[in-house]
Design a protein around this motif. Sequence first.
Motif, PDB file in Angstrom:
ATOM      1  N   ILE A  55       0.857  -1.191   0.000  1.00 43.26           N
ATOM      2  CA  ILE A  55       0.000   0.000   0.000  1.00 43.26           C
ATOM      3  C   ILE A  55       0.889   1.236   0.000  1.00 43.26           C
ATOM      4  N   ASP A  56       0.649   2.126  -0.936  1.00 42.82           N
ATOM      5  CA  ASP A  56       1.360   3.405  -1.008  1.00 42.82           C
ATOM      6  C   ASP A  56       0.358   4.524  -0.743  1.00 42.82           C
ATOM      7  N   ILE A  57       0.634   5.318   0.286  1.00 47.01           N
ATOM      8  CA  ILE A  57      -0.210   6.467   0.616  1.00 47.01           C
ATOM      9  C   ILE A  57       0.621   7.721   0.349  1.00 47.01           C
ATOM     10  N   PHE A  58       0.050   8.640  -0.405  1.00 43.48           N
ATOM     11  CA  PHE A  58       0.769   9.841  -0.819  1.00 43.48           C
ATOM     12  C   PHE A  58       0.135  11.099  -0.221  1.00 43.48           C
ATOM     13  N   PHE A  59       1.001  11.968   0.310  1.00 42.90           N
ATOM     14  CA  PHE A  59       0.586  13.266   0.825  1.00 42.90           C
ATOM     15  C   PHE A  59       1.325  14.343   0.040  1.00 42.90           C
ATOM     16  N   ASN A  60       0.695  15.490  -0.138  1.00 45.41           N
ATOM     17  CA  ASN A  60       1.349  16.578  -0.873  1.00 45.41           C
ATOM     18  C   ASN A  60       2.259  17.382   0.052  1.00 45.41           C
ATOM     19  N   GLU A  61       2.841  18.454  -0.484  1.00 44.77           N
ATOM     20  CA  GLU A  61       3.796  19.248   0.301  1.00 44.77           C
ATOM     21  C   GLU A  61       3.153  19.920   1.516  1.00 44.77           C
ATOM     22  N   ASP A  62       1.818  20.067   1.507  1.00 44.05           N
ATOM     23  CA  ASP A  62       1.103  20.650   2.648  1.00 44.05           C
ATOM     24  C   ASP A  62       0.622  19.576   3.630  1.00 44.05           C
ATOM     25  N   LYS A  63       1.100  18.340   3.414  1.00 46.45           N
ATOM     26  CA  LYS A  63       0.760  17.183   4.253  1.00 46.45           C
ATOM     27  C   LYS A  63      -0.738  16.854   4.202  1.00 46.45           C
ATOM     28  N   ILE A  64      -1.319  17.103   3.040  1.00 48.26           N
ATOM     29  CA  ILE A  64      -2.725  16.777   2.809  1.00 48.26           C
ATOM     30  C   ILE A  64      -2.774  15.529   1.939  1.00 48.26           C
ATOM     31  N   PHE A  65      -3.646  14.592   2.305  1.00 47.77           N
ATOM     32  CA  PHE A  65      -3.782  13.337   1.564  1.00 47.77           C
ATOM     33  C   PHE A  65      -4.016  13.613   0.092  1.00 47.77           C
ATOM     34  N   GLU A  66      -3.282  12.870  -0.748  1.00 47.20           N
ATOM     35  CA  GLU A  66      -3.374  13.048  -2.189  1.00 47.20           C
ATOM     36  C   GLU A  66      -3.995  11.829  -2.864  1.00 47.20           C
ATOM     37  N   LYS A  67      -3.418  10.634  -2.600  1.00 46.35           N
ATOM     38  CA  LYS A  67      -3.940   9.420  -3.226  1.00 46.35           C
ATOM     39  C   LYS A  67      -3.409   8.190  -2.501  1.00 46.35           C
ATOM     40  N   ILE A  68      -4.023   7.058  -2.812  1.00 45.61           N
ATOM     41  CA  ILE A  68      -3.593   5.776  -2.274  1.00 45.61           C
ATOM     42  C   ILE A  68      -3.548   4.775  -3.428  1.00 45.61           C
ATOM     43  N   ALA A  69      -2.572   3.894  -3.399  1.00 43.46           N
ATOM     44  CA  ALA A  69      -2.441   2.851  -4.423  1.00 43.46           C
ATOM     45  C   ALA A  69      -2.078   1.557  -3.721  1.00 43.46           C
ATOM     46  N   PHE A  70      -2.565   0.457  -4.255  1.00 39.90           N
ATOM     47  CA  PHE A  70      -2.193  -0.815  -3.644  1.00 39.90           C
ATOM     48  C   PHE A  70      -2.069  -1.901  -4.695  1.00 39.90           C
ATOM     49  N   ILE A  71      -1.230  -2.893  -4.373  1.00 42.99           N
ATOM     50  CA  ILE A  71      -1.000  -4.046  -5.241  1.00 42.99           C
ATOM     51  C   ILE A  71      -1.084  -5.288  -4.378  1.00 42.99           C
ATOM     52  N   LYS A  72      -1.801  -6.277  -4.853  1.00 38.96           N
ATOM     53  CA  LYS A  72      -1.930  -7.541  -4.125  1.00 38.96           C
ATOM     54  C   LYS A  72      -0.863  -8.513  -4.630  1.00 38.96           C
ATOM     55  N   PHE A  73      -0.137  -9.116  -3.686  1.00 39.00           N
ATOM     56  CA  PHE A  73       0.874 -10.115  -3.997  1.00 39.00           C
ATOM     57  C   PHE A  73       0.510 -11.438  -3.328  1.00 39.00           C
ATOM     58  N   ASN A  74       0.947 -12.534  -3.948  1.00 35.99           N
ATOM     59  CA  ASN A  74       0.852 -13.852  -3.332  1.00 35.99           C
ATOM     60  C   ASN A  74       2.119 -14.627  -3.695  1.00 35.99           C
ATOM     61  N   LYS A  75       2.188 -15.876  -3.300  1.00 35.55           N
ATOM     62  CA  LYS A  75       3.405 -16.657  -3.544  1.00 35.55           C
ATOM     63  C   LYS A  75       3.732 -16.770  -5.030  1.00 35.55           C
ATOM     64  N   ASN A  76       2.720 -16.726  -5.881  1.00 35.42           N
ATOM     65  CA  ASN A  76       2.949 -16.806  -7.331  1.00 35.42           C
ATOM     66  C   ASN A  76       3.588 -15.529  -7.884  1.00 35.42           C
ATOM     67  N   SER A  77       3.608 -14.467  -7.075  1.00 36.43           N
ATOM     68  CA  SER A  77       4.227 -13.203  -7.500  1.00 36.43           C
ATOM     69  C   SER A  77       5.744 -13.264  -7.434  1.00 36.43           C
ATOM     70  N   ILE A  78       6.281 -14.304  -6.790  1.00 34.08           N
ATOM     71  CA  ILE A  78       7.717 -14.420  -6.578  1.00 34.08           C
ATOM     72  C   ILE A  78       8.342 -15.221  -7.714  1.00 34.08           C
TER      73      ILE A  78
END
Length: 132
Positions: A55-78
Amino acid sequence: MKRELLLKSNERTDGAPGYTCFVHQKSIPLTLYKDRRDSTLASLVWNEEHRRYLIDIFFNEDKIFEKIAFIKFNKNSILDDELCGLKKIGEDSARRLVQRAKQINKSVGRNDLCPCGTGKKFKNCCLKRKFI
């Protein structure tokens, strides 16, 4: 040098997935995607999990929430050639966490939760693995 905030939670016994969360701010250098992915997969391997989210959570220079991104991994991802390196990353991380807990608390009890974050008792985790 300032670093991103890193939060981790292991997979729960009720099936809720584990996650590795990076909190990004404009004034702090961004950790490379490969390093964030490796950290997430190393935790999945070390904790013997079925799935884990990056999970990546991004805040801008004013420390205000900008966006969130996520990727699901499992053993097959390796990939086959990654497994050994991911095990090493997981072990190194566990060592640091256990050593830090020992410095702070002077010792880790056999029946305490393991400081490495697996959710197992210390005696059934890092103590049993005999690298501590």
